[in-house]
Write a protein that holds these residues in place. Structure first.
Motif, PDB file in Angstrom:
ATOM      1  N   LEU A   7     -83.672 -27.616  19.704  1.00  0.00           N
ATOM      2  CA  LEU A   7     -82.321 -27.720  20.409  1.00  0.00           C
ATOM      3  C   LEU A   7     -81.393 -28.807  19.814  1.00  0.00           C
ATOM      4  CD1 LEU A   7     -83.755 -27.080  24.051  1.00  0.00           C
ATOM      5  CD2 LEU A   7     -82.888 -25.420  22.316  1.00  0.00           C
ATOM      6  N   LEU A   8     -80.328 -28.390  19.416  1.00  0.00           N
ATOM      7  CA  LEU A   8     -79.236 -29.248  18.744  1.00  0.00           C
ATOM      8  C   LEU A   8     -78.056 -29.608  19.829  1.00  0.00           C
ATOM      9  CD1 LEU A   8     -78.159 -31.098  16.426  1.00  0.00           C
ATOM     10  CD2 LEU A   8     -77.082 -29.067  15.748  1.00  0.00           C
ATOM     11  N   PRO A   9     -78.062 -30.712  20.669  1.00  0.00           N
ATOM     12  CA  PRO A   9     -76.969 -30.797  21.584  1.00  0.00           C
ATOM     13  C   PRO A   9     -75.587 -31.071  20.875  1.00  0.00           C
ATOM     14  CG  PRO A   9     -78.418 -32.917  21.292  1.00  0.00           C
ATOM     15  CD  PRO A   9     -78.821 -31.785  20.352  1.00  0.00           C
ATOM     16  N   CYS A  10     -74.655 -30.304  21.890  1.00  0.00           N
ATOM     17  CA  CYS A  10     -73.292 -30.351  21.290  1.00  0.00           C
ATOM     18  C   CYS A  10     -72.675 -31.659  21.985  1.00  0.00           C
ATOM     19  CB  CYS A  10     -72.615 -29.052  21.715  1.00  0.00           C
ATOM     20  SG  CYS A  10     -70.801 -29.155  21.427  1.00  0.00           S
ATOM     21  N   THR A  11     -72.053 -32.321  20.992  1.00  0.00           N
ATOM     22  CA  THR A  11     -71.210 -33.561  21.479  1.00  0.00           C
ATOM     23  C   THR A  11     -70.007 -33.103  22.403  1.00  0.00           C
ATOM     24  OG1 THR A  11     -70.157 -33.721  19.536  1.00  0.00           O
ATOM     25  CG2 THR A  11     -72.110 -34.990  19.697  1.00  0.00           C
ATOM     26  N   GLN A  15     -73.916 -28.328  25.557  1.00  0.00           N
ATOM     27  CA  GLN A  15     -74.910 -27.333  25.617  1.00  0.00           C
ATOM     28  C   GLN A  15     -75.883 -27.403  24.283  1.00  0.00           C
ATOM     29  OE1 GLN A  15     -72.862 -23.501  25.415  1.00  0.00           O
ATOM     30  NE2 GLN A  15     -71.901 -23.909  27.321  1.00  0.00           N
ATOM     31  N   ASP A  16     -76.880 -26.843  24.264  1.00  0.00           N
ATOM     32  CA  ASP A  16     -78.141 -26.834  23.273  1.00  0.00           C
ATOM     33  C   ASP A  16     -77.792 -25.606  22.530  1.00  0.00           C
ATOM     34  OD1 ASP A  16     -78.932 -29.447  24.140  1.00  0.00           O
ATOM     35  OD2 ASP A  16     -80.442 -28.630  25.204  1.00  0.00           O
ATOM     36  N   THR A  17     -77.853 -25.817  21.264  1.00  0.00           N
ATOM     37  CA  THR A  17     -77.793 -24.606  20.287  1.00  0.00           C
ATOM     38  C   THR A  17     -79.243 -24.546  19.409  1.00  0.00           C
ATOM     39  OG1 THR A  17     -75.617 -24.916  19.740  1.00  0.00           O
ATOM     40  CG2 THR A  17     -76.953 -23.503  18.258  1.00  0.00           C
ATOM     41  N   ALA A  18     -80.018 -23.555  19.604  1.00  0.00           N
ATOM     42  CA  ALA A  18     -81.124 -23.565  18.919  1.00  0.00           C
ATOM     43  C   ALA A  18     -81.093 -23.372  17.303  1.00  0.00           C
ATOM     44  CB  ALA A  18     -82.102 -22.321  19.245  1.00  0.00           C
ATOM     45  N   VAL A  19     -81.748 -24.323  16.446  1.00  0.00           N
ATOM     46  CA  VAL A  19     -81.828 -24.279  15.183  1.00  0.00           C
ATOM     47  C   VAL A  19     -83.146 -24.091  14.540  1.00  0.00           C
ATOM     48  CG1 VAL A  19     -79.334 -25.175  14.965  1.00  0.00           C
ATOM     49  CG2 VAL A  19     -81.385 -26.602  15.019  1.00  0.00           C
ATOM     50  N   GLU A  20     -83.277 -23.684  13.299  1.00  0.00           N
ATOM     51  CA  GLU A  20     -84.445 -23.538  12.676  1.00  0.00           C
ATOM     52  C   GLU A  20     -84.575 -24.605  11.698  1.00  0.00           C
ATOM     53  OE1 GLU A  20     -84.949 -19.775  11.146  1.00  0.00           O
ATOM     54  OE2 GLU A  20     -85.035 -18.667  13.163  1.00  0.00           O
ATOM     55  N   THR A  21     -85.762 -25.141  11.285  1.00  0.00           N
ATOM     56  CA  THR A  21     -86.020 -26.068  10.298  1.00  0.00           C
ATOM     57  C   THR A  21     -85.180 -25.634   8.896  1.00  0.00           C
ATOM     58  OG1 THR A  21     -88.113 -25.046   9.697  1.00  0.00           O
ATOM     59  CG2 THR A  21     -88.031 -26.885  11.164  1.00  0.00           C
ATOM     60  N   LYS A  34     -67.174 -25.579  18.554  1.00  0.00           N
ATOM     61  CA  LYS A  34     -67.189 -26.869  17.676  1.00  0.00           C
ATOM     62  C   LYS A  34     -68.247 -26.373  16.550  1.00  0.00           C
ATOM     63  CE  LYS A  34     -68.181 -31.772  17.968  1.00  0.00           C
ATOM     64  NZ  LYS A  34     -67.226 -32.553  17.804  1.00  0.00           N
ATOM     65  N   ARG A  35     -67.906 -27.123  15.397  1.00  0.00           N
ATOM     66  CA  ARG A  35     -68.878 -27.031  14.378  1.00  0.00           C
ATOM     67  C   ARG A  35     -69.898 -28.213  14.610  1.00  0.00           C
ATOM     68  NH1 ARG A  35     -69.081 -22.758  10.992  1.00  0.00           N
ATOM     69  NH2 ARG A  35     -69.581 -24.125   9.399  1.00  0.00           N
ATOM     70  N   LEU A  36     -71.130 -28.002  14.523  1.00  0.00           N
ATOM     71  CA  LEU A  36     -72.167 -28.903  14.386  1.00  0.00           C
ATOM     72  C   LEU A  36     -72.788 -28.976  13.102  1.00  0.00           C
ATOM     73  CD1 LEU A  36     -73.649 -27.760  17.921  1.00  0.00           C
ATOM     74  CD2 LEU A  36     -72.194 -29.582  17.693  1.00  0.00           C
ATOM     75  N   GLU A  37     -73.258 -30.240  12.796  1.00  0.00           N
ATOM     76  CA  GLU A  37     -74.228 -30.463  11.571  1.00  0.00           C
ATOM     77  C   GLU A  37     -75.563 -30.540  12.068  1.00  0.00           C
ATOM     78  OE1 GLU A  37     -73.231 -33.233   8.402  1.00  0.00           O
ATOM     79  OE2 GLU A  37     -70.925 -33.184   8.899  1.00  0.00           O
TER      80      GLU A  37
END
Length: 187
Positions: A7-11, A15-21, A34-37
Motif C-alpha cells: 500500500l503506497l500512501p498518497c501525500t 489514501q492508499d494505492t495498491a502497487v505490485e513489486t 496525483k501521480r505517485l512514484e
C-alpha cells in the motif's frame, strides 16, 4: 510466481494505492489524480503489505471497484440536471401557445346583421344607453382571454426552466471547482 502487493500512501489525499513489486520505480495515479512514484524494491518492503488491508477478492487479481469522488458526483448531477432542463426547455419552447387570429369583416358582419334587425326604439335605446353612457361595448373574445391565460402559464414554465438551469449550472460549476480536502500536515 505471484507479485507481492503493498500500500503506497498518497501525500496529497492520504489514501492508499495498491502497487505490485513489478511496478517498482514506475509512477501510478492515485484516486485523487496525483501521480505517485513507486519506490524501489528495497523501499517497497518497508511499506504496509496489501494483504493486511485489502479483501481477498482484490488480492486474486481483481481490480478494485472505483468509488465516486464528490467532484465526479457533482459533475454528473449538474450534467443530468442541465440535460433534463434543456430537454424540458425545448418542449416548453415548442409548446408555446399560438395567438388566435380574428377576421374583423366576419366578426363585424354578425354585429351588422344584429343591428339591421333592431327596431327604431331598440336602436335608439342601444345608442342612448349602451353607447353614449357606457361607451362602445368592446367585448374581448373568449379565444383571446384563453390565449392570454395560456401565455401567462407558459411564461411561468420559462421561469421554472431558468431556475433549474441555474441550479444545474451551479452544481456543474461546483464540480469543476471542487478540490479534495488536503490532509493536515503535522509539524
Amino acid at each position: 510466481m505471484t507479485a507481492h502487493k503493498y500500500l503506497l500512501p498518497c501525500t496529497s489525499c492520504g489514501q492508499d494505492t495498491a502497487v505490485e513489486t513489478r511496478q517498482a520505480g514506475d509512477t501510478v495515479d492515485c484516486r485523487c489524480g496525483k501521480r505517485l512514484e513507486v519506490p524501489t524494491l528495497r523501499q517497497l518492503a518497508a511499506l504496509k503489505p496489501a494483504a493486511d488491508a485489502l479483501p481477498d477478492e482484490m488480492l486474486d487479481g481483481a481490480t478494485p471497484t472505483h468509488r465516486w469522488s464528490a467532484r465526479e458526483g457533482l459533475l454528473l448531477l449538474g450534467s443530468v440536471i442541465l440535460l433534463v432542463t434543456f430537454s424540458f426547455g425545448l418542449y416548453v419552447w415548442n409548446d408555446r401557445p399560438q395567438r388566435p387570429t380574428f377576421d374583423v369583416a366576419t366578426d363585424l358582419a354578425g354585429v351588422d346583421e344584429q343591428i339591421q334587425q333592431l327596431t327604431p326604439v331598440e336602436t335608439w335605446f342601444l345608442w342612448k344607453v349602451e353607447i353614449l353612457e357606457r361607451g362602445f361595448p368592446m367585448q374581448t373574445p373568449q379565444a383571446l382571454i384563453a390565449y392570454e391565460t395560456q401565455l401567462a402559464l407558459h411564461q411561468q414554465k420559462y421561469l421554472v426552466v431558468g431556475f433549474f438551469a441555474a441550479v444545474g449550472g451551479l452544481v456543474l460549476a461546483a464540480g469543476v471547482l471542487w478540490r479534495p480536502p488536503q490532509p493536515m500536515q503535522s509539524n
